[in-house]
Design an enzyme around this catalytic site. Structure first.
Site, mmCIF file in Angstrom:
data_model
loop_
_atom_site.group_PDB
_atom_site.id
_atom_site.type_symbol
_atom_site.label_atom_id
_atom_site.label_comp_id
_atom_site.label_asym_id
_atom_site.label_seq_id
_atom_site.Cartn_x
_atom_site.Cartn_y
_atom_site.Cartn_z
ATOM 1 N N SER A 31 0.854 -1.273 0.060
ATOM 2 C CA SER A 31 0.018 -0.081 -0.062
ATOM 3 C C SER A 31 0.930 1.251 0.011
ATOM 4 O O SER A 31 1.739 1.228 -0.608
ATOM 5 C CB SER A 31 -0.912 0.105 0.981
ATOM 6 O OG SER A 31 -1.986 0.883 1.164
ATOM 7 N N ASP A 90 -5.806 -4.529 -2.183
ATOM 8 C CA ASP A 90 -4.894 -4.272 -0.946
ATOM 9 C C ASP A 90 -4.225 -5.146 -0.682
ATOM 10 O O ASP A 90 -4.557 -6.311 -0.107
ATOM 11 C CB ASP A 90 -5.266 -3.474 0.270
ATOM 12 C CG ASP A 90 -4.437 -2.334 0.895
ATOM 13 O OD1 ASP A 90 -3.462 -3.095 1.279
ATOM 14 O OD2 ASP A 90 -4.580 -1.302 0.768
#
Length: 341
Positions: A46, A197
């Protein structure tokens, strides 16, 4: 003030956390000032993946100073883009100096909608302002040839498993996939496979650092708190804590495996020995836990600089207390992870 000691080869493991990734920027900025710290590999997820890519590319172009300048320029661009974000602090929050979006009517509305409406409906074009920023700040051809190994994790929507992308595979889409929260963004397709993610499957992933890097020292830059006092009671706080628990889960499993293998009389001479030999260090700050989840979407320059300075302070404290131990022993208490039921 830099520290005078013999060189140590280290790996970096960088967590994600939205705008809180500016804390990691500060940590990296301070570590890069130490000429005795040589970086072998970086694993990021991320915001940690974006920090990692900018660092590795900047280092390939201009060494330590190039990496520091690249990180500063990247975060400045993130802040500049946020001027046009609909998520802004209220006048009262500005007056009281509160770094939160909890009182922003639009943030509250979007937070509620995200629980009921798909991002495919809210953002049918699938636009992400970070795409243009990444294209501008990372030379992906140079990144593919960079001497520092880069590992970026994203989660396959289809299998639920993490996929680790390496230098030559990394594109803007890979970095966007690694930061793709499914309640906010459409999944990112890479090779026909949709990804979310990377925090769901490794935040960050330690495995490639063990298997593919020469360093036996890994410094984890942690953004998501492992422990929180009290029980969350509001829907927002409950969801935030669920995300923290899930985003820390895989990392804690890998660290527990290292702790267990260290207690084995003979871990073998193959991969088990590599895990057992890893020395783990951690840089974190309790002050991050005091910030609300909404502040992860707050990219005002003043806030990012506050987080950067907090990261520099945390790194300074870590170096002052643990510099002699690097290359010698773990400074993170892995055995504590084995305590309890």
């Amino acid at each position: 003030m830099t520290i005078d000691r013999s060189p140590v080869l280290v790996d970096l493991a960088l967590q994600g956390g939205g705008a809180h990734g500016a804390f990691t920027w500060g940590v990296l900025d301070r570590l890069l000032e130490e000429p005795w710290l040589d970086i072998d590999g970086v694993s990021g997820t991320s915001a940690g993946a974006m920090n990692a890519a900018v660092l590795v590319d900047g280092h390939a172009e201009g060494g330590r100073d190039g990496a520091r300048a690249a990180l500063a320029s990247f975060w400045r661009s993130v802040s500049d883009a946020a001027r046009f974000s609909p998520f802004q602090r209220t006048p009262l929050d500005l007056l009281l100096g509160r770094w939160t979006l909890d009182n922003s009517p639009l943030y509250v509305t979007m937070d509620l909608l995200a629980r009921m409406v798909s991002p495919y409906d809210l953002n049918p074009g699938g636009t992400n302002p970070l795409a243009a920023i990444l294209e501008r700040h990372v030379d992906f051809a140079r990144l593919a040839q960079a001497p520092i190994k880069l590992f970026v994790t994203a989660t396959s929507v289809r299998t639920g498993q993490g996929r680790v992308f390496r230098n030559g595979e990394i594109t803007p889409d890979v970095l966007l996939a690694s930061a793709c929260l499914p309640t906010m963004f459409q999944s990112v397709e890479i090779g026909g496979e949709p990804y979310w993610d990377g925090g769901y499957s490794g935040n960050p992933t330690i495995t490639p650092l063990v298997r593919e890097c020469r360093s036996r020292d890994t410094i984890i830059v942690q953004i998501n708190p492992i422990e929180r006092l009290g029980t969350p009671r509001s829907a927002r706080d409950i969801l935030n804590r669920l995300n923290e628990v899930s985003f820390n889960g895989v990392l804690l499993k890998e660290l527990r495996m290292i702790a267990l293998l260290r207690q084995v009389a003979d871990p073998g001479n193959c991969e088990g020995a590599q895990w057992a030999e890893m020395r783990i260090h951690r840089i974190a700050s309790a002050e991050l836990a005091e910030l609300g989840a909404s502040s992860k979407l707050l990219a005002e320059w003043g806030f990012l600089c506050k987080l950067r300075d907090l990261g520099r302070t945390a790194a300074e404290t870590f170096l002052a207390e643990n510099a002699p131990a690097l290359g010698e022993r773990s400074t993170y208490d892995l055995d504590a992870l084995l305590a309890g039921p």
